[in-house]
Scaffold this motif. Sequence first.
Motif, mmCIF file in Angstrom:
data_model
loop_
_atom_site.group_PDB
_atom_site.id
_atom_site.type_symbol
_atom_site.label_atom_id
_atom_site.label_comp_id
_atom_site.label_asym_id
_atom_site.label_seq_id
_atom_site.Cartn_x
_atom_site.Cartn_y
_atom_site.Cartn_z
ATOM 1 N N GLN A 1 43.929 4.011 68.422
ATOM 2 C CA GLN A 1 43.855 5.423 68.043
ATOM 3 C C GLN A 1 43.868 5.591 66.527
ATOM 4 N N ALA A 2 44.664 4.791 65.836
ATOM 5 C CA ALA A 2 44.708 4.841 64.376
ATOM 6 C C ALA A 2 43.366 4.412 63.778
ATOM 7 N N GLU A 3 42.768 3.356 64.343
ATOM 8 C CA GLU A 3 41.454 2.901 63.868
ATOM 9 C C GLU A 3 40.423 4.014 64.007
ATOM 10 N N LYS A 4 40.430 4.665 65.147
ATOM 11 C CA LYS A 4 39.463 5.735 65.393
ATOM 12 C C LYS A 4 39.691 6.910 64.441
ATOM 13 N N ALA A 5 40.950 7.302 64.252
ATOM 14 C CA ALA A 5 41.272 8.427 63.368
ATOM 15 C C ALA A 5 40.917 8.132 61.916
ATOM 16 N N LEU A 6 41.058 6.869 61.512
ATOM 17 C CA LEU A 6 40.759 6.485 60.134
ATOM 18 C C LEU A 6 39.298 6.103 59.925
ATOM 19 N N GLY A 7 38.519 6.052 61.017
ATOM 20 C CA GLY A 7 37.109 5.713 60.915
ATOM 21 C C GLY A 7 36.866 4.236 60.660
ATOM 22 N N TRP A 8 37.772 3.389 61.120
ATOM 23 C CA TRP A 8 37.668 1.955 60.913
ATOM 24 C C TRP A 8 36.955 1.304 62.093
ATOM 25 N N PRO A 9 36.377 0.118 61.874
ATOM 26 C CA PRO A 9 35.785 -0.627 62.996
ATOM 27 C C PRO A 9 36.873 -1.054 63.991
ATOM 28 N N ALA A 10 36.474 -1.205 65.243
ATOM 29 C CA ALA A 10 37.415 -1.649 66.271
ATOM 30 C C ALA A 10 37.983 -3.019 65.912
ATOM 31 N N ARG A 11 39.220 -3.235 66.228
ATOM 32 C CA ARG A 11 39.957 -4.486 66.032
ATOM 33 C C ARG A 11 40.245 -4.826 64.567
ATOM 34 N N SER A 12 40.071 -3.872 63.673
ATOM 35 C CA SER A 12 40.397 -4.136 62.272
ATOM 36 C C SER A 12 41.811 -3.664 61.929
ATOM 37 N N GLY A 13 42.334 -2.750 62.713
ATOM 38 C CA GLY A 13 43.621 -2.132 62.410
ATOM 39 C C GLY A 13 44.787 -3.099 62.436
ATOM 40 N N LYS A 14 44.771 -4.048 63.360
ATOM 41 C CA LYS A 14 45.886 -4.991 63.470
ATOM 42 C C LYS A 14 46.001 -5.846 62.215
ATOM 43 N N LEU A 15 44.878 -6.305 61.692
ATOM 44 C CA LEU A 15 44.893 -7.111 60.477
ATOM 45 C C LEU A 15 45.377 -6.300 59.272
ATOM 46 N N VAL A 16 44.872 -5.077 59.146
ATOM 47 C CA VAL A 16 45.277 -4.218 58.023
ATOM 48 C C VAL A 16 46.751 -3.864 58.143
ATOM 49 N N LEU A 17 47.222 -3.603 59.364
ATOM 50 C CA LEU A 17 48.636 -3.307 59.584
ATOM 51 C C LEU A 17 49.503 -4.495 59.187
ATOM 52 N N GLN A 18 49.066 -5.713 59.507
ATOM 53 C CA GLN A 18 49.815 -6.909 59.121
ATOM 54 C C GLN A 18 49.900 -7.036 57.602
ATOM 55 N N LEU A 19 48.802 -6.770 56.912
ATOM 56 C CA LEU A 19 48.811 -6.812 55.439
ATOM 57 C C LEU A 19 49.787 -5.780 54.875
ATOM 58 N N ALA A 20 49.756 -4.581 55.422
ATOM 59 C CA ALA A 20 50.644 -3.521 54.952
ATOM 60 C C ALA A 20 52.104 -3.885 55.220
ATOM 61 N N LEU A 21 52.383 -4.426 56.404
ATOM 62 C CA LEU A 21 53.757 -4.798 56.734
ATOM 63 C C LEU A 21 54.255 -5.961 55.886
ATOM 64 N N GLU A 22 53.358 -6.864 55.457
ATOM 65 C CA GLU A 22 53.749 -7.947 54.542
ATOM 66 C C GLU A 22 54.293 -7.354 53.242
ATOM 67 N N ARG A 23 53.603 -6.369 52.714
ATOM 68 C CA ARG A 23 54.040 -5.725 51.471
ATOM 69 C C ARG A 23 55.338 -4.961 51.668
ATOM 70 N N VAL A 24 55.466 -4.290 52.799
ATOM 71 C CA VAL A 24 56.694 -3.542 53.097
ATOM 72 C C VAL A 24 57.854 -4.521 53.287
ATOM 73 N N ALA A 25 57.600 -5.669 53.904
ATOM 74 C CA ALA A 25 58.643 -6.682 54.078
ATOM 75 C C ALA A 25 59.126 -7.186 52.726
ATOM 76 N N ASP A 26 58.214 -7.356 51.786
ATOM 77 C CA ASP A 26 58.617 -7.754 50.433
ATOM 78 C C ASP A 26 59.487 -6.678 49.798
ATOM 79 N N TYR A 27 59.149 -5.420 50.027
ATOM 80 C CA TYR A 27 59.932 -4.313 49.477
ATOM 81 C C TYR A 27 61.340 -4.302 50.059
ATOM 82 N N TYR A 28 61.453 -4.435 51.367
ATOM 83 C CA TYR A 28 62.755 -4.421 52.025
ATOM 84 C C TYR A 28 63.466 -5.783 51.960
ATOM 85 N N ARG A 29 62.756 -6.809 51.483
ATOM 86 C CA ARG A 29 63.287 -8.170 51.375
ATOM 87 C C ARG A 29 63.820 -8.673 52.709
ATOM 88 N N THR A 30 63.029 -8.445 53.768
ATOM 89 C CA THR A 30 63.440 -8.925 55.088
ATOM 90 C C THR A 30 63.120 -10.405 55.192
#
Length: 160
Positions: free
Chosen positions: A130-159
Motif C-alpha cells: 500500500q505504501a509503494e502504491k501511495a508513493l508511486g513506487w514500483p512493486a517490491r521496491s518498498g521493502k528495500l527502501v524501508l530497510q535502508l531507512a531503518l538502517e539510518r534510524v538504527a544508527d540514530y537510536y544506536r540499537t
Amino acid sequence: MRKLAERELTSEGPKRAIGAKGTHRSVTVNLGESPIAWLHSRGHLSDRLFDAGEALRADYERAQLSPNLTMRWDPVRIKTGNYGSSEAGLSPSEKQVAAKQRFDGALAEAGKGLEDVLWRVVCAGEGVPQAEKALGWPARSGKLVLQLALERVADYYRTR
C-alpha cells in the motif's frame, strides 16, 4: 496482541470483507500485527532494524502525533519509578516534547525521500504494498527502501 478479522482475497491482496460470503475466498489476518513485525517474523528485517522501527513508533506514539478522537484527561504530573531514565521527573508534556524531538531527529537522520516510507509503514501501519502504491513506487521496491531507512534510524537510536 491477537485481533483476528476476515478479509476478502483479491488480486491486489487482502481487503476488508464486505457482505455475505459467496464464491470469493477470504483469509484471516491479525490486525494487531504491525507491518514491521510481519517483516521481522518472516526474516526480512534483522532484530536491529526491527528494534529501530519499534523505537521510532514508540516515539511517534509518545509524542502523540496521531490524530486524537477525544479530550485527554491525564493528570498534570505522573510519578514514575524509572528514575534512571533520561525522562525521570519530567511532566507528561515534557516527555511528549522529548519524544517529538527524538522522532524528528530520527526522520532527519533517515533523510529526504525515506521519511515517507518510514511514517507510512512504521507509524501509520500501512502495508508495504500500500505504501509503494501511495508513493508511486514500483512493486517490491518498498521493502528495500524501508530497510535502508531503518538502517539510518538504527544508527540514530544506536540499537545493537
